[in-house]
Design a protein around this motif. Structure first.
Motif, short mmCIF file in Angstrom:
data_model
loop_
_atom_site.label_atom_id
_atom_site.label_comp_id
_atom_site.label_asym_id
_atom_site.label_seq_id
_atom_site.Cartn_x
_atom_site.Cartn_y
_atom_site.Cartn_z
N LYS A 1 27.09 85.32 40.97
CA LYS A 1 27.24 84.59 39.54
C LYS A 1 26.17 85.34 38.71
CE LYS A 1 28.48 81.57 36.65
NZ LYS A 1 29.74 81.73 35.80
N LEU B 1 30.14 73.94 37.83
CA LEU B 1 31.20 73.57 37.15
C LEU B 1 32.11 75.11 37.07
CD1 LEU B 1 30.83 70.92 34.65
CD2 LEU B 1 30.86 70.71 37.07
N GLU B 2 31.65 76.15 36.15
CA GLU B 2 32.01 77.27 35.99
C GLU B 2 32.42 78.00 37.13
OE1 GLU B 2 30.02 78.69 32.29
OE2 GLU B 2 29.78 80.28 33.65
N LEU C 1 32.83 77.30 40.16
CA LEU C 1 33.71 76.67 40.99
C LEU C 1 35.31 76.66 40.69
CD1 LEU C 1 31.71 73.94 43.07
CD2 LEU C 1 32.57 76.24 43.92
N GLU C 2 35.34 77.14 39.28
CA GLU C 2 36.63 77.33 38.82
C GLU C 2 36.92 78.69 38.86
OE1 GLU C 2 36.09 76.22 34.56
OE2 GLU C 2 36.28 73.94 35.05
N GLN C 3 35.91 79.72 38.73
CA GLN C 3 36.21 81.12 38.85
C GLN C 3 36.49 81.57 40.15
OE1 GLN C 3 32.35 81.44 37.17
NE2 GLN C 3 33.19 82.86 35.35
N GLN C 4 35.56 80.83 41.30
CA GLN C 4 35.89 81.29 42.77
C GLN C 4 35.98 79.87 43.33
OE1 GLN C 4 36.21 84.81 43.69
NE2 GLN C 4 36.93 83.64 45.55
N ALA C 5 37.03 79.38 43.37
CA ALA C 5 37.22 77.80 44.04
C ALA C 5 36.99 77.81 45.27
CB ALA C 5 38.71 77.31 43.30
N ASP C 6 37.20 78.81 46.09
CA ASP C 6 37.29 78.74 47.62
C ASP C 6 35.87 79.02 48.35
OD1 ASP C 6 37.50 81.26 46.80
OD2 ASP C 6 38.94 81.83 48.08
N ALA D 1 28.05 70.70 42.66
CA ALA D 1 28.95 71.29 43.55
C ALA D 1 29.18 70.39 44.67
CB ALA D 1 28.08 72.53 43.84
N ILE E 1 31.86 68.10 43.49
CA ILE E 1 33.33 68.76 43.32
C ILE E 1 33.81 69.12 44.56
CG2 ILE E 1 34.29 70.71 42.37
CD1 ILE E 1 32.14 70.98 40.05
N ARG E 2 33.02 69.61 45.64
CA ARG E 2 33.22 69.97 46.87
C ARG E 2 32.29 69.53 48.01
NH1 ARG E 2 34.83 75.88 48.32
NH2 ARG E 2 35.76 74.66 50.17
#
Length: 317
Positions: free
Chosen positions: A47, A167-168, A170-175, A196, A199-200
């Protein structure tokens, strides 16, 4: 306690003034160090916060803190102490908001950063041998002048701003399975790890500190804020002698472990990033990759691993 809604509010507030930084997938490079079994190498995603406004992630937290000040307070100006990057972030916020700014730096700040700050035309003072001493001067200046002091890591609004990276990302690379984050005072990892985890919940989060400034490593071990007797690292943006109760609490709740890397290991990682990727980063920004290169993340498969490359610079070359 900082809630997910605070990170989302920070993102809405600062987004007109920030860049959405890219994620660079580099796969499983052959570093030639640390891994006897190449299959154990995690799949890496960088990132690139070194491409953020002002040259580092620090612009996010500084902007969020400044925008959350009352207008009457903000107009008196902004003041902070910094190892360099936070200073540039506060300068950026002051320029956007058209208010005065004053920056205190410790004398161990790398010369390129001092030059960069002074060329920006703002009032810069070098004082104290480490950040903690420069910070005392900044707080005193704020009290004497009425300027608004913005702490680089122990401010909930700064932490919320830094957490917008999660936030950014885990939208760009959610896995992503793992996040690796450099640790100085703890503002970056406090924000990113807290957001993070919300979210996960199952994501693995690992912090990286210099061996010469294990501030959070020792604080988590002692379960209290520890003041180091001295720091000894060229990665000066990762070198406060003391963090804060807020950061220690958030990191203790949301970070799986803190690992340590040497200055030479950071230099090796920074050199690799320059030669192989064309990225010019400071030592602190290479800490996460150094931990991967030296196989310090711990046992088990790290899976898809995101590393926050926190700032630009040339001290790593």
């Amino acid at each position: 306690m900082i809630q997910l809604q605070d990170f989302r509010a920070a993102r809405r507030l600062i987004s007109p003034h920030m860049r959405v930084t890219p994620v660079f997938a580099i796969g499983k490079p052959d570093f030639g160090t640390g891994f006897s079994d190449a299959s154990a190498m995690p799949n890496l995603f960088l990132k690139l916060e070194n491409l953020q406004v002002s040259g580092s992630f620090k612009a996010r937290g500084a902007m969020n803190a400044a925008l959350n000040l009352d207008e009457s307070v903000r107009q008196k100006g902004l003041v902070t102490a910094s190892g360099g990057n936070h200073g540039m972030g506060v300068i950026n916020a002051a320029r956007v908001l058209k208010v005065p700014v004053k920056i205190f730096l410790p004398t161990n700040t790398p010369k390129p950063k001092v030059t960069k700050l002074r060329k920006s035309g703002v009032d810069v003072t070098l004082t104290g041998t480490v950040w903690d001493e420069a910070n005392h001067a900044a707080i005193t200046h704020a009290r004497d002048t009425g300027m608004a002091y913005i702490h680089p890591f122990a401010d909930p609004n700064v932490i919320a701003g830094q957490g917008t990276i999660a936030l950014e990302l885990l939208e760009q690379q959610a896995d992503l399975d793992t996040l690796v984050i450099a640790v100085g005072g703890g503002g970056l990892i406090s924000g990113v790890a807290t957001a993070a985890r919300m979210i996960r919940p199952g994501i693995r989060i690992i912090g990286v500190e210099p061996t010469g400034a294990p501030t959070l490593f020792e604080s988590l071990k002692q379960k209290e804020v520890v003041t180091l007797p001295a720091v000894n690292t060229a990665a000066t943006s990762l070198a406060p002698r003391q963090s804060s109760a807020l950061n220690v609490d958030l990191i203790g709740k949301n970070v799986d472990r803190i690992v340590l890397v040497s200055d030479d290991e950071m230099r090796h990682a920074a050199g690799w990033m320059w030669r192989e990727l064309g990225l010019s980063v400071e030592l602190s920004a290479a800490a996460g990759l150094a931990a991967v290169m030296q196989n310090r993340l711990g046992d088990g498969d790290m899976g898809k691993t995101g590393i926050v490359v926190c700032g630009t610079g040339t001290d790593g070359q």
